[in-house]
Scaffold this motif. Structure first.
Motif, mmCIF file in Angstrom:
data_model
loop_
_atom_site.group_PDB
_atom_site.id
_atom_site.type_symbol
_atom_site.label_atom_id
_atom_site.label_comp_id
_atom_site.label_asym_id
_atom_site.label_seq_id
_atom_site.Cartn_x
_atom_site.Cartn_y
_atom_site.Cartn_z
ATOM 1 N N LEU A 152 0.834 -1.200 0.000
ATOM 2 C CA LEU A 152 0.000 0.000 0.000
ATOM 3 C C LEU A 152 0.871 1.252 0.000
ATOM 4 C CD1 LEU A 152 -3.087 0.460 0.084
ATOM 5 C CD2 LEU A 152 -2.850 0.893 2.525
ATOM 6 N N GLY A 153 0.548 2.186 -0.894
ATOM 7 C CA GLY A 153 1.295 3.437 -0.968
ATOM 8 C C GLY A 153 0.974 4.371 0.184
ATOM 9 N N PRO A 154 1.865 5.320 0.481
ATOM 10 C CA PRO A 154 1.643 6.236 1.614
ATOM 11 C C PRO A 154 0.344 7.014 1.516
ATOM 12 C CG PRO A 154 3.885 6.443 0.755
ATOM 13 C CD PRO A 154 3.130 5.598 -0.218
ATOM 14 N N ASP A 155 -0.094 7.348 0.307
ATOM 15 C CA ASP A 155 -1.299 8.162 0.149
ATOM 16 C C ASP A 155 -2.578 7.369 0.372
ATOM 17 O OD1 ASP A 155 -0.613 6.708 -2.113
ATOM 18 O OD2 ASP A 155 -1.762 8.007 -3.455
ATOM 19 N N ARG A 156 -2.486 6.034 0.435
ATOM 20 C CA ARG A 156 -3.677 5.199 0.577
ATOM 21 C C ARG A 156 -3.935 4.771 2.017
ATOM 22 N NH1 ARG A 156 -7.539 5.746 -3.098
ATOM 23 N NH2 ARG A 156 -6.780 5.511 -5.235
ATOM 24 N N TRP A 157 -2.991 4.976 2.895
ATOM 25 C CA TRP A 157 -3.185 4.538 4.274
ATOM 26 C C TRP A 157 -4.347 5.249 4.964
ATOM 27 C CZ3 TRP A 157 -1.429 0.361 6.656
ATOM 28 C CH2 TRP A 157 -0.308 -0.287 6.146
ATOM 29 N N PRO A 158 -4.521 6.572 4.816
ATOM 30 C CA PRO A 158 -5.683 7.210 5.462
ATOM 31 C C PRO A 158 -7.011 6.640 4.983
ATOM 32 C CG PRO A 158 -4.063 8.855 4.807
ATOM 33 C CD PRO A 158 -3.629 7.564 4.189
ATOM 34 N N GLU A 159 -7.093 6.327 3.682
ATOM 35 C CA GLU A 159 -8.326 5.761 3.156
ATOM 36 C C GLU A 159 -8.594 4.381 3.741
ATOM 37 O OE1 GLU A 159 -10.440 4.943 -1.201
ATOM 38 O OE2 GLU A 159 -8.429 5.834 -1.070
ATOM 39 N N LEU A 160 -7.549 3.564 3.863
ATOM 40 C CA LEU A 160 -7.720 2.235 4.451
ATOM 41 C C LEU A 160 -8.069 2.349 5.933
ATOM 42 C CD1 LEU A 160 -7.543 -0.842 4.215
ATOM 43 C CD2 LEU A 160 -5.107 -0.659 4.768
ATOM 44 N N SER A 161 -7.437 3.295 6.629
ATOM 45 C CA SER A 161 -7.745 3.487 8.042
ATOM 46 C C SER A 161 -9.209 3.873 8.236
ATOM 47 C CB SER A 161 -6.825 4.564 8.627
ATOM 48 O OG SER A 161 -7.143 4.815 9.974
ATOM 49 N N ASP A 162 -9.728 4.746 7.369
ATOM 50 C CA ASP A 162 -11.140 5.121 7.437
ATOM 51 C C ASP A 162 -12.042 3.924 7.159
ATOM 52 O OD1 ASP A 162 -10.554 7.724 8.063
ATOM 53 O OD2 ASP A 162 -10.663 8.447 5.990
ATOM 54 N N LEU A 163 -11.642 3.090 6.210
ATOM 55 C CA LEU A 163 -12.428 1.897 5.895
ATOM 56 C C LEU A 163 -12.498 0.959 7.098
ATOM 57 C CD1 LEU A 163 -13.954 0.037 3.946
ATOM 58 C CD2 LEU A 163 -11.728 -0.810 3.143
ATOM 59 N N VAL A 164 -11.386 0.735 7.758
ATOM 60 C CA VAL A 164 -11.373 -0.125 8.943
ATOM 61 C C VAL A 164 -12.272 0.453 10.030
ATOM 62 C CG1 VAL A 164 -9.911 -1.015 10.810
ATOM 63 C CG2 VAL A 164 -9.093 -1.083 8.443
ATOM 64 N N PHE A 165 -12.212 1.764 10.206
ATOM 65 C CA PHE A 165 -13.048 2.411 11.224
ATOM 66 C C PHE A 165 -14.536 2.242 10.885
ATOM 67 C CE2 PHE A 165 -15.355 6.169 12.750
ATOM 68 C CZ PHE A 165 -15.089 6.074 14.106
ATOM 69 N N ARG A 166 -14.904 2.419 9.614
ATOM 70 C CA ARG A 166 -16.305 2.271 9.223
ATOM 71 C C ARG A 166 -16.781 0.831 9.376
ATOM 72 N NH1 ARG A 166 -14.573 5.182 4.728
ATOM 73 N NH2 ARG A 166 -15.033 3.412 3.361
ATOM 74 N N ILE A 167 -15.937 -0.123 9.021
ATOM 75 C CA ILE A 167 -16.309 -1.533 9.178
ATOM 76 C C ILE A 167 -16.570 -1.844 10.647
ATOM 77 C CG2 ILE A 167 -15.407 -3.881 9.042
ATOM 78 C CD1 ILE A 167 -14.031 -3.116 6.440
ATOM 79 N N ALA A 168 -15.706 -1.345 11.530
ATOM 80 C CA ALA A 168 -15.901 -1.592 12.955
ATOM 81 C C ALA A 168 -17.192 -0.965 13.464
ATOM 82 C CB ALA A 168 -14.705 -1.036 13.737
ATOM 83 N N ARG A 169 -17.448 0.268 13.071
ATOM 84 C CA ARG A 169 -18.637 0.976 13.561
ATOM 85 C C ARG A 169 -19.915 0.357 13.009
ATOM 86 N NH1 ARG A 169 -18.890 6.862 11.439
ATOM 87 N NH2 ARG A 169 -19.292 5.647 9.550
ATOM 88 N N GLU A 170 -19.946 0.022 11.739
ATOM 89 C CA GLU A 170 -21.182 -0.451 11.118
ATOM 90 C C GLU A 170 -21.398 -1.944 11.312
ATOM 91 O OE1 GLU A 170 -21.636 0.955 7.121
ATOM 92 O OE2 GLU A 170 -20.776 2.922 7.596
ATOM 93 N N SER A 171 -20.412 -2.653 11.870
ATOM 94 C CA SER A 171 -20.608 -4.077 12.161
ATOM 95 C C SER A 171 -21.350 -4.293 13.471
ATOM 96 C CB SER A 171 -19.250 -4.795 12.227
ATOM 97 O OG SER A 171 -18.624 -4.838 10.964
ATOM 98 N N ARG A 172 -21.399 -3.283 14.334
ATOM 99 C CA ARG A 172 -21.973 -3.467 15.669
ATOM 100 C C ARG A 172 -23.429 -3.921 15.649
ATOM 101 N NH1 ARG A 172 -19.384 2.201 17.756
ATOM 102 N NH2 ARG A 172 -17.194 1.540 17.681
ATOM 103 N N PRO A 173 -24.314 -3.319 14.838
ATOM 104 C CA PRO A 173 -25.712 -3.768 14.893
ATOM 105 C C PRO A 173 -25.994 -5.013 14.061
ATOM 106 C CG PRO A 173 -25.504 -1.927 13.381
ATOM 107 C CD PRO A 173 -24.146 -2.122 13.988
#
Length: 400
Positions: free
Chosen positions: A108-129
């Protein structure tokens, strides 16, 4: 490497959380993420373990991940042509239900890490219900940049596992054993060499492997071969990390991420090739390794030499000499072990000049023990001289 006990436990923990229906974020130091075969081995080990458990995992292609992380994840989990474009739609898609996707972030390139981090955060938040059996599980293998906050420890849907204190003395020794099996040194010399590399390098596998292939076993050349890299040591003392520590302390996170330190048998341990290492760390490690191997071995050789001395001169003669050396102290019963200094003097009084091999062996045993007892290590030449003296003495059966 992932078949070793310590690293293998990380694989087991990842599988355990996936089977429980949780997402897993595995955080490796950037120095380890740069070793692409190592990361590929971890991903492959996880996928093989999941297949053995009856799962059908999929691997997110590295090139697709670099373009669009969400789309790459969706295309790996969903079989239809029209893939979901929202995280919630992906979690609800029937094709993805119960499946596991493994994401390798090493390309993964340096410019893509923030996007992946946001994706992980959304997966965690939206998996709860959403029930775990009706949604996919995601395993991410990356470094600290995959976390929005380095201090995040996960939540009810996500487990964060760190590469921290995963290696032990036995892991490193097992890793090095094949490389040292073809070395010229055998027996106790090979054991000393192996233990020295383990004690000096500890968790630093890259340095340990380099020494295993390039170091001749002489302590006098070791410090130069270890070398040191540029960098600034942390301010203040390195904190003590006891049992139960599962991640590096925040103020040492950058040093851990750069591969400068790790947890080693419940203590923060810097690599000897970095400025974090204490002055004189390599010589002390060399002595500790030699003491761990040679002191018990010297005791075994002492008993064998004492048995040979009694066989040559007889128990009565040996007992008289030993009693005279004690000078009023509590007498030693016939056959009891005799301290090396007394044994050396006894051989000379009994006729060491007529038995030069026994006298030389007794001298080397005493000399080696005294040096180690005073925190002095033996050079490779001295170790070979010691072995040669014991091998020449009849009855000692010293193993080279």
């Amino acid at each position: 490497m992932w078949g070793l006990p310590g690293p293998g436990r990380l694989v087991t923990e990842i599988m355990r959380e996936v089977v429980r229906g949780r997402h897993v974020v595995t955080v490796l130091p950037s120095s380890l993420m740069a070793a692409r075969p190592c990361v590929d081995g971890l991903v492959s080990a996880v996928m093989e373990g999941l297949r053995a458990a009856g799962e059908d995992p999929c691997r997110v292609p590295a090139d697709a991940l670099a373009e669009d992380p969400l789309r790459a994840l969706a295309e790996s989990l969903v079989f239809v042509d029209s893939v979901p474009r929202l995280t919630a739609d992906l979690l609800d898609h029937p094709d993805a239900a119960g499946r596991t996707a493994v994401i390798d972030c090493s390309a993964l390139g340096p410019d893509r890490w923030p996007e992946l981090s946001d994706l992980v955060f959304r997966i965690a938040r939206e998996s709860r219900p959403r029930p775990a059996l009706r949604r996919p599980r995601v395993v991410v293998v990356g470094d600290c940049r995959v976390l929005r906050d380095p201090g995040w420890t996960g939540d009810v849907t996500v487990e964060v596992l760190w590469w921290w204190g995963r290696l032990s003395r036995w892991d490193v020794a097992s890793w090095l054993a094949p490389a040292l099996s073809s070395a010229d040194d055998v027996g106790v010399l090979r054991e000393v060499r192996l233990e020295t590399i383990v004690e000096v390098c500890r968790w630093d596998l890259a340095l340990a492997e380099r020494l295993a292939h390039g170091w001749d076993g002489d302590p006098t050349t070791l410090a130069e071969m270890v070398g040191a890299t540029a960098g600034e040591p942390p301010t203040g003392p390195v904190p003590t990390c006891g049992l139960g520590t599962t991640r590096p302390p925040r103020r040492l996170l950058d040093h851990w991420n750069a591969g400068h330190l790790d947890l080693w048998h419940d203590q923060c341990s810097p690599s000897p090739r970095t400025p974090l290492a204490a002055p004189g760390a390599v010589p002390r490690a060399v002595w500790a390794a030699q003491a761990r191997v040679l002191l018990p071995w010297l005791e075994t050789m002492r008993l064998r030499l004492y048995a040979e001395v009694r066989r040559v001169w007889g128990d009565a003669s040996v007992q008289r000499v030993v009693d005279s050396l004690l000078r009023g102290a509590e007498p030693v019963r016939t056959g009891d072990p005799v301290e090396l200094g007394q044994l050396f003097l006894a051989v000379h009084r009994l006729g060491g000049r007529q038995r030069p091999a026994l006298a030389n062996a007794a001298w080397w045993l005493r000399e080696a023990r005294n040096r180690l007892a005073h925190l002095r290590s033996l050079t490779l030449h001295e170790q070979r001289e010691l072995l040669g003296a014991l091998a020449d003495a009849p009855g000692t059966v010293a193993h080279r």
